[in-house]
Every structure is written in C-alpha cells, then in structure tokens.
Write a protein that holds these residues in place. Structure first.
Motif, mmCIF file in Angstrom:
data_model
loop_
_atom_site.group_PDB
_atom_site.id
_atom_site.type_symbol
_atom_site.label_atom_id
_atom_site.label_comp_id
_atom_site.label_asym_id
_atom_site.label_seq_id
_atom_site.Cartn_x
_atom_site.Cartn_y
_atom_site.Cartn_z
ATOM 1 N N HIS A 156 5.345 -4.034 -4.363
ATOM 2 C CA HIS A 156 5.059 -2.599 -4.269
ATOM 3 C C HIS A 156 6.357 -1.802 -4.135
ATOM 4 C CE1 HIS A 156 0.785 -3.489 -2.468
ATOM 5 N NE2 HIS A 156 1.064 -4.228 -3.535
ATOM 6 N N PHE A 157 7.077 -2.005 -3.040
ATOM 7 C CA PHE A 157 8.363 -1.359 -2.754
ATOM 8 C C PHE A 157 8.271 0.164 -2.704
ATOM 9 C CE2 PHE A 157 9.703 -5.053 -5.648
ATOM 10 C CZ PHE A 157 9.600 -5.972 -4.618
ATOM 11 N N ASN A 158 7.086 0.692 -2.517
ATOM 12 C CA ASN A 158 6.880 2.136 -2.589
ATOM 13 C C ASN A 158 5.581 2.485 -1.862
ATOM 14 O OD1 ASN A 158 6.507 4.824 -3.329
ATOM 15 N ND2 ASN A 158 7.107 4.505 -5.457
ATOM 16 N N PRO A 159 5.624 3.289 -0.805
ATOM 17 C CA PRO A 159 4.400 3.616 -0.053
ATOM 18 C C PRO A 159 3.249 4.163 -0.899
ATOM 19 C CG PRO A 159 6.316 4.229 1.235
ATOM 20 C CD PRO A 159 6.833 3.795 -0.114
ATOM 21 N N PRO A 160 3.458 5.111 -1.826
ATOM 22 C CA PRO A 160 2.324 5.556 -2.653
ATOM 23 C C PRO A 160 1.685 4.433 -3.466
ATOM 24 C CG PRO A 160 4.108 7.134 -2.803
ATOM 25 C CD PRO A 160 4.650 5.965 -2.049
ATOM 26 N N PHE A 161 2.476 3.466 -3.922
ATOM 27 C CA PHE A 161 1.902 2.326 -4.634
ATOM 28 C C PHE A 161 0.970 1.542 -3.715
ATOM 29 C CE2 PHE A 161 5.607 1.614 -7.888
ATOM 30 C CZ PHE A 161 5.350 2.865 -8.419
ATOM 31 N N THR A 162 1.433 1.277 -2.509
ATOM 32 C CA THR A 162 0.628 0.502 -1.562
ATOM 33 C C THR A 162 -0.685 1.206 -1.251
ATOM 34 O OG1 THR A 162 2.575 -0.533 -0.568
ATOM 35 C CG2 THR A 162 0.580 -0.444 0.784
ATOM 36 N N ILE A 163 -0.612 2.509 -0.994
ATOM 37 C CA ILE A 163 -1.827 3.273 -0.673
ATOM 38 C C ILE A 163 -2.782 3.256 -1.858
ATOM 39 C CG2 ILE A 163 -2.710 5.572 -0.138
ATOM 40 C CD1 ILE A 163 -0.010 6.042 1.370
ATOM 41 N N ALA A 164 -2.251 3.489 -3.059
ATOM 42 C CA ALA A 164 -3.104 3.528 -4.253
ATOM 43 C C ALA A 164 -3.706 2.159 -4.561
ATOM 44 C CB ALA A 164 -2.294 4.039 -5.445
ATOM 45 N N ILE A 165 -2.919 1.112 -4.405
ATOM 46 C CA ILE A 165 -3.422 -0.244 -4.660
ATOM 47 C C ILE A 165 -4.542 -0.587 -3.686
ATOM 48 C CG2 ILE A 165 -2.789 -2.701 -4.488
ATOM 49 C CD1 ILE A 165 -0.047 -1.857 -5.708
ATOM 50 N N TYR A 166 -4.391 -0.208 -2.420
ATOM 51 C CA TYR A 166 -5.462 -0.436 -1.447
ATOM 52 C C TYR A 166 -6.726 0.334 -1.853
ATOM 53 C CZ TYR A 166 -8.401 0.385 2.571
ATOM 54 O OH TYR A 166 -9.491 0.517 3.386
ATOM 55 N N LEU A 167 -6.570 1.605 -2.219
ATOM 56 C CA LEU A 167 -7.731 2.429 -2.575
ATOM 57 C C LEU A 167 -8.451 1.897 -3.815
ATOM 58 C CD1 LEU A 167 -6.294 6.008 -1.950
ATOM 59 C CD2 LEU A 167 -7.949 4.759 -0.548
ATOM 60 N N CYS A 168 -7.739 1.169 -4.656
ATOM 61 C CA CYS A 168 -8.356 0.594 -5.862
ATOM 62 C C CYS A 168 -8.764 -0.859 -5.665
ATOM 63 C CB CYS A 168 -7.396 0.726 -7.042
ATOM 64 S SG CYS A 168 -7.221 2.429 -7.618
ATOM 65 N N GLY A 169 -8.768 -1.314 -4.422
ATOM 66 C CA GLY A 169 -9.273 -2.655 -4.119
ATOM 67 C C GLY A 169 -8.302 -3.782 -4.354
ATOM 68 N N GLY A 170 -6.996 -3.475 -4.439
ATOM 69 C CA GLY A 170 -6.024 -4.503 -4.745
ATOM 70 C C GLY A 170 -5.395 -5.188 -3.552
ATOM 71 N N MET A 171 -5.720 -4.762 -2.343
ATOM 72 C CA MET A 171 -5.184 -5.409 -1.141
ATOM 73 C C MET A 171 -6.080 -5.094 0.052
ATOM 74 S SD MET A 171 -1.876 -2.980 -0.192
ATOM 75 C CE MET A 171 -1.351 -4.062 1.120
ATOM 76 N N LYS A 172 -5.890 -5.842 1.138
ATOM 77 C CA LYS A 172 -6.704 -5.651 2.335
ATOM 78 C C LYS A 172 -6.074 -4.602 3.253
ATOM 79 C CE LYS A 172 -8.585 -10.353 2.324
ATOM 80 N NZ LYS A 172 -8.705 -11.631 3.065
ATOM 81 N N LEU A 173 -6.930 -3.928 4.014
ATOM 82 C CA LEU A 173 -6.484 -2.844 4.891
ATOM 83 C C LEU A 173 -5.479 -3.323 5.935
ATOM 84 C CD1 LEU A 173 -6.697 0.078 5.878
ATOM 85 C CD2 LEU A 173 -8.707 -0.593 7.219
ATOM 86 N N ASN A 174 -5.666 -4.549 6.445
ATOM 87 C CA ASN A 174 -4.794 -5.007 7.530
ATOM 88 C C ASN A 174 -3.333 -5.177 7.104
ATOM 89 O OD1 ASN A 174 -5.498 -7.381 5.963
ATOM 90 N ND2 ASN A 174 -4.652 -8.608 7.614
ATOM 91 N N MET A 175 -3.061 -5.184 5.779
ATOM 92 C CA MET A 175 -1.687 -5.333 5.301
ATOM 93 C C MET A 175 -1.044 -4.005 4.923
ATOM 94 S SD MET A 175 -0.974 -8.463 5.671
ATOM 95 C CE MET A 175 0.581 -8.563 4.811
ATOM 96 N N VAL A 176 -1.830 -2.938 4.887
ATOM 97 C CA VAL A 176 -1.281 -1.653 4.445
ATOM 98 C C VAL A 176 -0.194 -1.156 5.403
ATOM 99 C CG1 VAL A 176 -1.796 0.779 4.007
ATOM 100 C CG2 VAL A 176 -3.360 -0.987 3.187
ATOM 101 N N GLY A 177 -0.502 -1.111 6.707
ATOM 102 C CA GLY A 177 0.478 -0.646 7.688
ATOM 103 C C GLY A 177 1.755 -1.477 7.698
ATOM 104 N N PRO A 178 1.649 -2.809 7.785
ATOM 105 C CA PRO A 178 2.865 -3.633 7.740
ATOM 106 C C PRO A 178 3.685 -3.444 6.466
ATOM 107 C CG PRO A 178 1.037 -4.928 8.588
ATOM 108 C CD PRO A 178 0.462 -3.619 8.140
ATOM 109 N N TYR A 179 3.018 -3.278 5.321
ATOM 110 C CA TYR A 179 3.749 -3.032 4.069
ATOM 111 C C TYR A 179 4.528 -1.719 4.153
ATOM 112 C CZ TYR A 179 2.207 -6.678 0.786
ATOM 113 O OH TYR A 179 2.024 -7.858 0.103
ATOM 114 N N LEU A 180 3.872 -0.653 4.626
ATOM 115 C CA LEU A 180 4.526 0.654 4.697
ATOM 116 C C LEU A 180 5.745 0.611 5.627
ATOM 117 C CD1 LEU A 180 1.425 3.043 4.876
ATOM 118 C CD2 LEU A 180 2.728 2.358 2.862
ATOM 119 N N ILE A 181 5.586 -0.015 6.772
ATOM 120 C CA ILE A 181 6.700 -0.128 7.722
ATOM 121 C C ILE A 181 7.844 -0.932 7.109
ATOM 122 C CG2 ILE A 181 7.396 -1.111 9.946
ATOM 123 C CD1 ILE A 181 4.506 -0.470 10.913
ATOM 124 N N SER A 182 7.518 -2.032 6.456
ATOM 125 C CA SER A 182 8.542 -2.879 5.822
ATOM 126 C C SER A 182 9.313 -2.102 4.757
ATOM 127 C CB SER A 182 7.890 -4.114 5.200
ATOM 128 O OG SER A 182 7.239 -4.897 6.181
#
Length: 259
Positions: free
Chosen positions: A90-116
């Motif tokens: 991802h390497f980009n917060p908007p990508f992570t948020i959009a991928i989650y909203l489209c069912g591409g990842m689980k919610l529990n990984m969104v916060g850790p990805y954004l912080i990373s």
C-alpha cells in the motif's frame, strides 16, 4: 490384464503416491500475518519517501518535473513489485482505507498499516536530510510541498489532489482488489499513473497524493503551510475511488449495487 498394462498402472500409482507425499503448505504464522506486513509497509514507505525527497531536493532545474516524476513512479513500481506478497504494497493511507472499504483487507490491520506508513514517511524524510547538503535541503524546503503560497492557488490544488489520487487509487483497486479486472501488471500500472499525474499536475499542487509523503518532510523540515491540503485531498480522492468501485465499477463480489 496384460503385464504391460500392470506396469503402466504401477507407474501411475507410484506418481500419485509421490505427489501425495509432498509436504502441505503451512499457513502463515502470527508474525507473518500481523507483524511482517506492518514492517513491509514501514520499510516500503520509508524508501519511497526517501528516494522521492532526494529526487526533489537534488532536482536539476533543466529536468523540470521529469526527474521527480520518473523517480517517484519507478520507486512505486519497484516497491510494489517487491512487497506485494508480504503486505499488499500500500505505502499510502488513502490506498489502505480504500482497499479496506472494497473488501481487500481486514479492519484489524487498517490502524497498524496507517501508523507504519506514517512512521516510514518520517524516517524516509530524515534519511533524505542526512544524504543531501544543507544548502540544497533548505532551498527545497526538505521536499515538503511548498508550492502553495496563496488562497488563489488553493482550490485548484485541492481539486487536483482529489482527482489525481482518485485516479491512482482506482488503478490500485481495479488492478489488485477487483477480481474481474485484476492484473499482474499492477506495479507498472501504478508507477505509470504516478508519473503521468506528476507530469500533469506537478505545477498545480506538487502532486502529493499521499499523506505519508507529505507528513515526513513537513515534520523534518518544520514546514506546514497549507499542509492540510495534502491530507484532505488524497483521503477524499481515495474515498471517491472506493465509492466508484464499490458502487459501480466492481465485479459482483465487490459491487454492492445492481448485482
């Protein structure tokens, strides 16, 4: 049954037995599921921001937008190709948020990805300061987005960040998340989209498209003028892209309307 037939049967049985003895693929352990993807996001974002910042700080005037455009786009393509099987690149917060909203990842990984990603952005910007001369670093404001200087530029720049982030996010979603349109060419597609966006809109907004890319240099160089544009614009663009894919462009699994 003839002897020849029996021999062929024995060979087939032997091959089947050999295949059945292959060790089963082990499922990912906790480190591979939770820790390693976050490390990949941190490291990938760090090197992307580092290389991108250096390309701006050391930009040759004669090259104009071409140098940072090529560097950012190629860096994205390389890092996406390297890390895709670890974190999804991802390497980009908007990508992570959009991928989650489209069912591409689980919610529990969104916060850790954004912080990373945000930590990676700060580390990458710090590395660029260590590498470049004080004179060049100061002249370029540490590769922070210093293009906006007046209200007259504001709305065009904000719209540019929204529209261009929407475009690159849509490429990510359709190329990597949506099964019907998924493609092994995603690293190339995303890299090319970054290049054309910077070439098209670099003189309007600076073409950030990534809050992690904006935050790192802003912290290290302490430059915050109109910084909010580079959060509101990209995040809004990512949400618009997710809505387009989720509502209209996605396949039946991704789309929630008119199935």
């Amino acid at each position: 049954m003839t002897e020849g037939t029996m021999e062929l049967g024995d060979v087939g049985t032997s091959l089947m037995a050999s295949d059945s003895k292959k060790a089963p693929v082990k499922p990912p352990n906790k480190f591979e599921r939770l820790v390693q993807p976050c490390l990949a996001e941190l490291v990938g974002t760090m090197f992307f921001v580092f290389i991108g910042c250096v390309s701006v700080i050391e930009n040759v005037e004669a090259a104009g937008r071409l140098q940072p455009a090529l560097v950012h786009g190629l860096a994205v393509a390389v890092m996406v190709a390297c890390m895709a099987e670890i974190s999804g690149s991802h390497f980009n917060p908007p990508f992570t948020i959009a991928i989650y909203l489209c069912g591409g990842m689980k919610l529990n990984m969104v916060g850790p990805y954004l912080i990373s990603q945000l930590i990676g952005g700060v580390l990458g910007a710090s590395m660029s300061k260590l590498m470049t001369t004080t004179e060049n670093y100061s002249k370029a404001q540490g590769a922070a987005f210093a293009l906006l200087q007046s209200q007259d530029q504001l709305w065009g720049a904000l719209f540019g960040e929204i529209a261009m982030t929407c475009l690159v996010t849509m490429v990510v979603l359709l190329g990597a998340v949506n099964a019907k349109s998924s493609s092994p060419m995603v690293p190339f597609m995303v890299g090319c989209t970054v290049i054309i966006n910077i070439l098209a809109g670099g003189d309007v907004s600076g073409t950030c498209l990534n809050p992690a890319r904006a935050l790192g240099p802003a912290i290290v160089a302490n430059y915050w003028t109109y910084h909010w544009v580079y959060w509101v614009g990209p995040i809004t663009g990512g949400l618009v892209a997710a809505a387009l894919v989720r509502l209209l462009l996605g396949d039946r699994k991704t789309r929630i309307l008119m199935k």
